[in-house]
Write a protein that holds these residues in place. Sequence first.
Motif, PDB file in Angstrom:
ATOM      1  N   ASP A 108      35.508 -56.458  12.434  1.00 25.14           N
ATOM      2  CA  ASP A 108      36.936 -56.778  12.559  1.00 25.14           C
ATOM      3  C   ASP A 108      37.535 -56.074  13.773  1.00 25.14           C
ATOM      4  OD1 ASP A 108      36.980 -58.403  10.282  1.00 25.14           O
ATOM      5  OD2 ASP A 108      37.568 -56.752   8.968  1.00 25.14           O
ATOM      6  N   PHE A 109      37.190 -54.802  13.948  1.00 27.20           N
ATOM      7  CA  PHE A 109      37.682 -54.026  15.092  1.00 27.20           C
ATOM      8  C   PHE A 109      37.252 -54.668  16.417  1.00 27.20           C
ATOM      9  CE2 PHE A 109      36.402 -50.540  18.074  1.00 27.20           C
ATOM     10  CZ  PHE A 109      37.670 -50.244  18.543  1.00 27.20           C
ATOM     11  N   MET A 110      36.082 -55.287  16.432  1.00 24.59           N
ATOM     12  CA  MET A 110      35.580 -55.910  17.658  1.00 24.59           C
ATOM     13  C   MET A 110      36.464 -57.059  18.135  1.00 24.59           C
ATOM     14  SD  MET A 110      31.498 -55.766  16.790  1.00 24.59           S
ATOM     15  CE  MET A 110      31.083 -57.052  17.928  1.00 24.59           C
ATOM     16  N   GLU A 111      37.343 -57.554  17.293  1.00 24.69           N
ATOM     17  CA  GLU A 111      38.273 -58.605  17.680  1.00 24.69           C
ATOM     18  C   GLU A 111      39.532 -58.040  18.340  1.00 24.69           C
ATOM     19  OE1 GLU A 111      38.983 -60.952  14.169  1.00 24.69           O
ATOM     20  OE2 GLU A 111      36.939 -61.747  14.163  1.00 24.69           O
ATOM     21  N   SER A 112      39.677 -56.717  18.366  1.00 18.79           N
ATOM     22  CA  SER A 112      40.889 -56.091  18.902  1.00 18.79           C
ATOM     23  C   SER A 112      40.871 -56.001  20.429  1.00 18.79           C
ATOM     24  CB  SER A 112      41.056 -54.683  18.316  1.00 18.79           C
ATOM     25  OG  SER A 112      40.097 -53.799  18.886  1.00 18.79           O
ATOM     26  N   GLU A 113      42.053 -55.901  20.990  1.00 14.56           N
ATOM     27  CA  GLU A 113      42.177 -55.730  22.441  1.00 14.56           C
ATOM     28  C   GLU A 113      41.594 -54.392  22.886  1.00 14.56           C
ATOM     29  OE1 GLU A 113      42.928 -57.952  24.809  1.00 14.56           O
ATOM     30  OE2 GLU A 113      42.895 -59.305  23.085  1.00 14.56           O
ATOM     31  N   GLN A 114      41.733 -53.353  22.063  1.00 13.07           N
ATOM     32  CA  GLN A 114      41.171 -52.038  22.400  1.00 13.07           C
ATOM     33  C   GLN A 114      39.661 -52.134  22.599  1.00 13.07           C
ATOM     34  OE1 GLN A 114      41.988 -48.791  19.663  1.00 13.07           O
ATOM     35  NE2 GLN A 114      40.166 -47.696  20.331  1.00 13.07           N
ATOM     36  N   PHE A 115      38.992 -52.790  21.670  1.00 10.56           N
ATOM     37  CA  PHE A 115      37.542 -52.934  21.777  1.00 10.56           C
ATOM     38  C   PHE A 115      37.178 -53.731  23.023  1.00 10.56           C
ATOM     39  CE2 PHE A 115      33.598 -55.246  21.115  1.00 10.56           C
ATOM     40  CZ  PHE A 115      32.734 -54.220  20.771  1.00 10.56           C
ATOM     41  N   LYS A 116      37.816 -54.876  23.212  1.00 13.72           N
ATOM     42  CA  LYS A 116      37.498 -55.745  24.346  1.00 13.72           C
ATOM     43  C   LYS A 116      37.747 -55.044  25.677  1.00 13.72           C
ATOM     44  CE  LYS A 116      38.350 -59.878  21.641  1.00 13.72           C
ATOM     45  NZ  LYS A 116      39.251 -60.990  21.381  1.00 13.72           N
ATOM     46  N   ARG A 117      38.834 -54.294  25.762  1.00 10.13           N
ATOM     47  CA  ARG A 117      39.141 -53.541  26.986  1.00 10.13           C
ATOM     48  C   ARG A 117      38.076 -52.469  27.244  1.00 10.13           C
ATOM     49  NH1 ARG A 117      44.091 -53.249  25.737  1.00 10.13           N
ATOM     50  NH2 ARG A 117      43.949 -51.305  24.565  1.00 10.13           N
ATOM     51  N   SER A 118      37.700 -51.761  26.202  1.00  8.81           N
ATOM     52  CA  SER A 118      36.678 -50.707  26.335  1.00  8.81           C
ATOM     53  C   SER A 118      35.336 -51.296  26.756  1.00  8.81           C
ATOM     54  CB  SER A 118      36.521 -49.942  25.020  1.00  8.81           C
ATOM     55  OG  SER A 118      37.720 -49.288  24.683  1.00  8.81           O
ATOM     56  N   MET A 119      34.967 -52.423  26.158  1.00  5.81           N
ATOM     57  CA  MET A 119      33.699 -53.063  26.515  1.00  5.81           C
ATOM     58  C   MET A 119      33.730 -53.570  27.958  1.00  5.81           C
ATOM     59  SD  MET A 119      31.832 -52.428  24.000  1.00  5.81           S
ATOM     60  CE  MET A 119      30.408 -53.269  24.629  1.00  5.81           C
ATOM     61  N   ALA A 120      34.863 -54.113  28.393  1.00  8.64           N
ATOM     62  CA  ALA A 120      34.980 -54.578  29.777  1.00  8.64           C
ATOM     63  C   ALA A 120      34.779 -53.421  30.751  1.00  8.64           C
ATOM     64  CB  ALA A 120      36.335 -55.244  30.002  1.00  8.64           C
ATOM     65  N   GLN A 121      35.311 -52.243  30.417  1.00  7.64           N
ATOM     66  CA  GLN A 121      35.123 -51.072  31.276  1.00  7.64           C
ATOM     67  C   GLN A 121      33.651 -50.678  31.337  1.00  7.64           C
ATOM     68  OE1 GLN A 121      37.801 -48.333  29.357  1.00  7.64           O
ATOM     69  NE2 GLN A 121      39.521 -48.910  30.686  1.00  7.64           N
ATOM     70  N   LEU A 122      32.972 -50.682  30.197  1.00  4.95           N
ATOM     71  CA  LEU A 122      31.552 -50.321  30.179  1.00  4.95           C
ATOM     72  C   LEU A 122      30.716 -51.340  30.945  1.00  4.95           C
ATOM     73  CD1 LEU A 122      31.119 -49.035  26.533  1.00  4.95           C
ATOM     74  CD2 LEU A 122      31.299 -47.694  28.629  1.00  4.95           C
ATOM     75  N   ILE A 123      31.037 -52.604  30.784  1.00  8.11           N
ATOM     76  CA  ILE A 123      30.309 -53.646  31.509  1.00  8.11           C
ATOM     77  C   ILE A 123      30.506 -53.472  33.010  1.00  8.11           C
ATOM     78  CG2 ILE A 123      30.251 -56.135  31.958  1.00  8.11           C
ATOM     79  CD1 ILE A 123      30.825 -56.484  28.894  1.00  8.11           C
ATOM     80  N   ASN A 124      31.715 -53.116  33.406  1.00  6.76           N
ATOM     81  CA  ASN A 124      31.989 -52.866  34.822  1.00  6.76           C
ATOM     82  C   ASN A 124      31.155 -51.696  35.345  1.00  6.76           C
ATOM     83  OD1 ASN A 124      33.364 -53.238  37.323  1.00  6.76           O
ATOM     84  ND2 ASN A 124      34.676 -51.518  36.784  1.00  6.76           N
ATOM     85  N   ILE A 125      31.092 -50.622  34.579  1.00  5.90           N
ATOM     86  CA  ILE A 125      30.283 -49.460  34.973  1.00  5.90           C
ATOM     87  C   ILE A 125      28.817 -49.858  35.089  1.00  5.90           C
ATOM     88  CG2 ILE A 125      29.431 -47.202  34.218  1.00  5.90           C
ATOM     89  CD1 ILE A 125      32.209 -46.771  32.920  1.00  5.90           C
ATOM     90  N   SER A 126      28.359 -50.731  34.194  1.00  9.66           N
ATOM     91  CA  SER A 126      26.944 -51.124  34.196  1.00  9.66           C
ATOM     92  C   SER A 126      26.559 -51.922  35.442  1.00  9.66           C
ATOM     93  CB  SER A 126      26.594 -51.920  32.937  1.00  9.66           C
ATOM     94  OG  SER A 126      27.080 -53.244  33.015  1.00  9.66           O
TER      95      SER A 126
END
Length: 182
Positions: free
Chosen positions: A100-118
Amino acid sequence: MTFNSFPENRKIFTIGCDELAPEEFVALLKKSEISIPVDIRTEAEQAKSKTLPQETLRSQCEQSDIVHHWAGRQLGEVQQGAEASRQKALDDQVLRNYADFMESEQFKRSMAQLINISSKDKLALCSSQKNYSDSTRQLIADYLLLAGINVENIVVIEDNIPHSLFPQSRRESFELIYDLFI
């Protein structure tokens, strides 16, 4: 974030670190040429760790010229999920809450940052779970896989294992939902 929008060669690793000695952890990172481990354990999870609390992990990484990041506040386990969860196929309440948390903007924003770092360095998400299946590590890897990121799960005994989706998952537009009963 739209799914399948990243270059095919992009890869993120996952590793469970709680049952590893600090030296084993660093050796596994080096074996996969990981330069940025991102610890996604909460402070409470780290405090329970007998072998790799955050300061030990950070210190061991620094000694090996590996840059350690902590993202437990942004991506650590969630205590409460949605009242009307769509994640019906997940029996485990912790997993359902996290999905459920994975549907949140916080999760999506955090994942986008990690993907960018990768895109710049090899990155590994470090969770407490040694076994990547049936864990939040599995759910995060599912999300990344559907986003077009190759995921490898680092395991102690054998070579890294390419990630495959949780059998109960499906994609609905740009959302990952766990509601298939097998």
